[in-house]
Design a protein around this motif. Sequence first.
Motif: not given
Length: 335
Positions: A312-330
């Motif tokens: 029930y706690i599967k991450g979604q693509t937009h959440e993965v993209a948000a994590a990437l954005s925070a990690m890279t600053g882009q």
Amino acid sequence: MAAPADRIAAAWRMLADLGVTITDLRDDLRARHPMPTVGEYLPVVAAAAGPGARRTYGNYWTRMGVLWGDRRLDEVTATDIEALRHQAAESAVSRRNSRHGRHAGEHVIAAARAFYNRAIADALIDSGASPAHQVAKPRRLPNTRRALTADELAQINEAARAGGNDVVLDALLLRLHTETACRRGGALGLRLADLDVRNGQVHLTEKGGTQRWQPITVDLARHLSALARARGAALPTDKLLRYRGGRPLTSRRYDHLWKRLGEQLPWVAMLGVSTHWLRHTTLTWVERHFGYGIARAYAGHTDSTGPATTTYIKGQTHEVAAALSAMTGQPHPLA
């Protein structure tokens, strides 16, 4: 349904009157349905195995064929397999991440079990008669990999850009693995059709045939597209990562890269740092900042093991993209 005791007793008396023993019946059965030898059965096992199993176990199956090729499947003993395990461990090639042949010993037993699992499935032997399953696999040692610190990661990227015969390729490789946390096989399998520059994502096919669209920065997507097309990729099925001469990248590039980085940064060689350490680094950062569910989706894990809550706690693509954005600053178009 079991036969009555009196009928079994009558059958024994009849065999005794005829002078026939159980050994005679077993020998007759073998004559009518001969047990294949290891050498005869190996091609059957290899043909039924997937490419990953053939790559991992192929050398050990070949060695089994050399040692026991003319012996029937039921003539190989647990002692034979144990002896081969020790031989493989003693002759294992020493590498940066070597554990004194322990992995080679594990692979011998795994290869033998895969071989005999096929024989069991083909009803050639009973499950309890497999010699490979009577040998215990060595207990796996704790993994020594860990997440790299920010300073260590910076040193690696700086060293990659400071030498080598293809700085652009090496820098993009490290960045691709850092942004996606993908495995080597996933990166090497990328085709031109798997790159979505507009939405900043790549389509990864990884271990076990799992597939997913993984967000990457648009900047990285553009650089990957430029490199691929400049080096001859034109058709959708053409490989994305390529050498200067246009040949598709192979795993040897990774070996060359980490050998070079180990020479430039002694601590890299000492710790046995490899591409998989980048996966540890990225997933650790995502888990610490965005939680387990997002890290699980980021890693592409689809197995059903673990607590039922993971359903029930599967991450979604937009959440993965948000994590990437925070990690890279882009910023990312899917975040």
